[in-house]
Design an enzyme around this catalytic site. Structure first.
Site: not given
Length: 347
Positions: A79, A178
């Site tokens: 990441k 969301g």
């Protein structure tokens, strides 16, 4: 703070660079390459402290290792985080992305990136100008949000089947928390399946644009529903919020939904079925690897995305048989595959 974080991390490599022209800290964390080169998205975000960005990259890279293993993606976990003082625009943004691409390229393919928070396919086009190891550009696999959303849909179907005996979503109340790239698509897919869909977002106009019934952001956790699908930031399920939940299932795309591992047991004790987030949100990875590396067509992609539901069914069965949480069952499955280096068809 960097030293303490690095000493406590079990990953392979962390690259830290301060980008003086932008004032950003760049963190690239390679957690594992046991099953192949590390893959994972790039996140651009404003943090209170630079160390918070490094900690985020470390947590997310480990989650990617587990996600890749469970999805049989022939990749390890990594990441990247661009911890910026403010979100850049225009030429300043382009220049930062070009320098970031040069940094990733210098790793020689050990880490291969895609998009994440505040990084669009158009941004990835810029990164690709200086780096060959980029997924999810506008001209290739595209925005991975749609694959992620389809994977969440299959996960919800499998979870509803496990709890209620049928994957049929007609009449089931699902709250999508969301309404971004994943959440908006998920609302549409759920509506097409006949679910009663509620949506909550800090931006109520964005939530309203989905066409679903809008729930105020501060009421999302306490609204009665069959399925709560967190599709925004992580860490929202904890000792304080879990008792407030009024759902039977948690299955969403947000990364690192649990504030700590013990929250998986708290959910079980509350009678809530938890679908491990790194299993549920693997659809984006499956989409990009399948379309860009394996040359799949849309039918092959959809079959692979449906496999996420099958993986969850196995995890639920394993958890029930062993008397453990689904989170622990998923971790065991990932650890087994990493230890054996076994790779099967994707998903």
């Amino acid at each position: 703070m960097f030293e303490d974080l690095l000493r406590s991390w079990d990953g392979e490599e962390a690259v830290i660079r301060y980008d003086a022209p932008s004032g950003a800290w760049i963190f690239v964390c390679v957690h594992s390459t046991a099953l192949g080169p590390a893959g994972g998205g790039t996140r651009m975000r404003v943090y209170d402290e630079p160390g918070d960005g490094l900690a985020d990259a470390m947590r997310l890279s480990r989650a990617m290792t587990v996600k890749m293993a469970v999805a049989n993606a022939e990749r390890g976990g990594g990441k990247a985080v661009l911890a910026v003082p403010k979100l850049p625009e225009g030429e300043a943004r382009r220049a930062l992305l070009l320098r970031y691409g040069q940094l990733v390229a210098s790793l020689g393919g050990t880490y291969r990136t895609a998009g994440d928070m505040n990084i669009s396919p158009a941004d990835l086009d810029i990164v690709k100008e200086t780096c060959p190891w980029v997924y999810g550009t506008t001209g290739a696999g595209g925005n991975s949000g749609r694959g992620t959303a389809r994977g969440v849909l299959h996960s919800i179907r499998a979870s509803v089947e496990h709890l209620f005996g049928s994957p049929d979503l007609r009449g089931r109340r699902v709250l999508v928390q969301g309404a971004g790239a994943v959440g908006a698509d998920l609302v549409r897919y759920l509506s097409d399946d006949g679910a009663e869909v509620l949506v909550s977002d800090v931006d109520e106009e964005r939530a309203a644009a989905t066409g679903a019934t809008v729930v105020p952001a501060d009421e999302a956790l306490t609204t009665q529903c069959d399925v709560y699908a967190p599709c925004a930031v992580g860490g929202t399920l904890n000792a304080e919020t879990i008792p407030e939940l009024r759902c039977r299932i948690v299955a969403g795309s947000a990364n690192n939904q649990l504030a700590e591992p013990a929250d998986a047991e708290r959910l079980r004790d509350a009678g809530i079925l938890y679908a491990p987030d790194y299993v549920v949100n693997a659809g984006g990875v499956i989409q990009l690897v399948g379309l860009e590396d394996r040359g799949w067509d849309e039918a092959e992609l959809e079959r692979a995305l449906a496999g996420i539901g099958d993986t969850l069914r196995r995890i639920y069965a394993d958890a029930s048989a062993a008397g453990i949480t689904p989170a622990e069952a998923a971790e065991r499955l990932a650890a087994e595959r990493i230890a054996q280096g076994r790779q099967e068809p994707l998903a």
